[in-house]
Motif scaffolding. Sequence first.
Motif, short mmCIF file in Angstrom:
data_model
loop_
_atom_site.label_atom_id
_atom_site.label_comp_id
_atom_site.label_asym_id
_atom_site.label_seq_id
_atom_site.Cartn_x
_atom_site.Cartn_y
_atom_site.Cartn_z
N MET A 1 0.84 -1.21 0.00
CA MET A 1 0.00 0.00 0.00
C MET A 1 0.87 1.25 0.00
O MET A 1 0.63 2.20 -0.75
N ALA A 2 1.90 1.25 0.86
CA ALA A 2 2.75 2.43 0.99
C ALA A 2 3.52 2.72 -0.29
O ALA A 2 3.83 3.87 -0.60
N VAL B 1 -8.06 -2.17 -13.42
CA VAL B 1 -6.77 -2.65 -12.90
C VAL B 1 -6.85 -2.88 -11.39
O VAL B 1 -6.40 -3.92 -10.88
N ALA B 2 -7.45 -1.92 -10.66
CA ALA B 2 -7.54 -2.03 -9.21
C ALA B 2 -8.41 -3.22 -8.79
O ALA B 2 -7.98 -4.06 -7.99
N MET B 3 -9.63 -3.29 -9.33
CA MET B 3 -10.54 -4.35 -8.92
C MET B 3 -10.09 -5.70 -9.46
O MET B 3 -10.29 -6.73 -8.81
N GLY B 4 -9.49 -5.70 -10.64
CA GLY B 4 -8.97 -6.95 -11.18
C GLY B 4 -7.84 -7.50 -10.34
O GLY B 4 -7.77 -8.71 -10.07
N ALA C 1 -3.32 -5.98 -2.20
CA ALA C 1 -2.96 -4.65 -1.72
C ALA C 1 -2.79 -3.66 -2.87
O ALA C 1 -3.05 -2.47 -2.70
N VAL C 2 -2.34 -4.13 -4.04
CA VAL C 2 -2.22 -3.25 -5.19
C VAL C 2 -3.58 -2.65 -5.54
O VAL C 2 -3.71 -1.44 -5.75
N GLY C 3 -4.60 -3.49 -5.58
CA GLY C 3 -5.94 -3.00 -5.87
C GLY C 3 -6.47 -2.09 -4.77
O GLY C 3 -7.10 -1.06 -5.05
N THR C 4 -6.20 -2.44 -3.52
CA THR C 4 -6.65 -1.62 -2.39
C THR C 4 -6.02 -0.23 -2.44
O THR C 4 -6.69 0.78 -2.19
N ALA C 5 -4.74 -0.18 -2.75
CA ALA C 5 -4.01 1.10 -2.77
C ALA C 5 -4.56 2.04 -3.83
O ALA C 5 -4.55 3.27 -3.65
#
Length: 486
Positions: free
Chosen positions: A71-72, A93-96, A122-126
């Motif tokens: 996330m950071a 991209v985020a939800m995928g 975490a990539v999608g969450t960020a």
Amino acid sequence: MSTEIDSPPGTYGDTGPGFRTGPLIGLLVCAAFVVILNETIMGVALPDLMKEFSVPATTAQWLTTAFLLTMAIVIPISGWLLTRLPLRTVFVVAMGSFTLGTLLAGLAPVFSVLVAARVVQAVGTALMMPLLMTTILNVVPAERRGRMMGIVSIVISVAPAIGPTISGIVLDQLTWRWMFWLVLPIAVLALAAGAVWVRNVTEPVASPLDVVSVVLSALAFGGLIYGLSSIGESATGHTPVPVWIPLVVGGLALAAFIWRQLGLKTRALLDLRAFATPTFSVAVLLVAVSMMALFGTLILLPIYLQSALGLSTLTTGLMLLPGGLTMGLLAPVVGALFDKLGPRPLVAPGALAACAALWGMTTFDMQTGQGTVIAAHVLLSAGLAFMFTPLLTSALGSLPHELYSHGSAIVGTVQQVAGAAGTALFVTVMTRTSATSVSNGVDPLTSVADGVHAALMWGGIISAAAVLLALFVRRPKPVVVQDVPA
């Protein structure tokens, strides 16, 4: 409150006359709630995972640490992505990414795969929270942003708060894998709906990606989050790397990152000219203090309830639920009040309530009743609810249009670093105080209560500073961005 409003002048892309924001914002809020929920959902499951995968606590903790590190690293890049790419592309991209990570986590045959799945999640969450904030700033008129940011506050504050409650309920009846299987259909549905409904309400701008800034950002925020997350662990003498190394690397990289961003100006990865707006700076500082209190308490209360009072995981989760619900119920109300009253009449009383709650928690001991704990947590949650929405709206609403995406990314980054700092401070003080009590002959259970008392004393001191800062909060007044000399 209805969210069915026409898009205001100044929005871009395929919105067109009569475009309705209700379905778009509703979808983004639901998606963001689901992905943010996963930030804290794994903590209660660690004992089960340690047993199944035969890993120690220091290894199991990487499920949370890796999530926070990712996330950071990704959030600072989100400002550039939201400027460079269409909104629909970023959403997919985020939800995928989150959906793929959820599927991998549910299937994970070994611990390393589970950690990798958390990173993909975490990539999608960020990306999701900056995406939601940027969308609201672009499609909602200024006079109604308070109500919309009230809904966003539910995502930011309530989702992490009820994560332990939901995981406790699931684990009481099912295995840990069901925490992912139950989320997966929702993620797939949100991904499919977003591919159809999400509109490109921003105008992409061709801007080069500064690779040096990306590397410095990763070292800076990754190093700080890892170092802060390791401080509590270091109090027990078990750390793979001395804590000072990632903190020093992170601090030096942060200084270099700031210097480079100021030099790049409009080509910056994270445009720091947002801090030239005093309203933004004060509000972001108060958001940081609030997140320290929220995440520090979220990590401390379960330890106190289970280790000192001897309560079960399910009971602990249920005791924290009223506070989470309080934040959720108050957030839209506070948003509507903000549109009428502005930030200071809400933030100042909220800061006082949070301060009173934290100082009240310093009285917790082995004889404290469950009702007292719930009441203090509800008061803290109510205070924070009166702070989050006005602060977010004031911070982002004070920026010019070209800094919306960067402001959202800055707020998200500050939240992560502040949450890690609050957790580190509370856990370190608690651990060291408890260890001192044990060495002085105090029994282990009482020593935990002593540690909690000392940690919450620091929380009370921090919250007192927030009360003073609240006096400087102003109603947002958008300004023309100024160049900041390198």
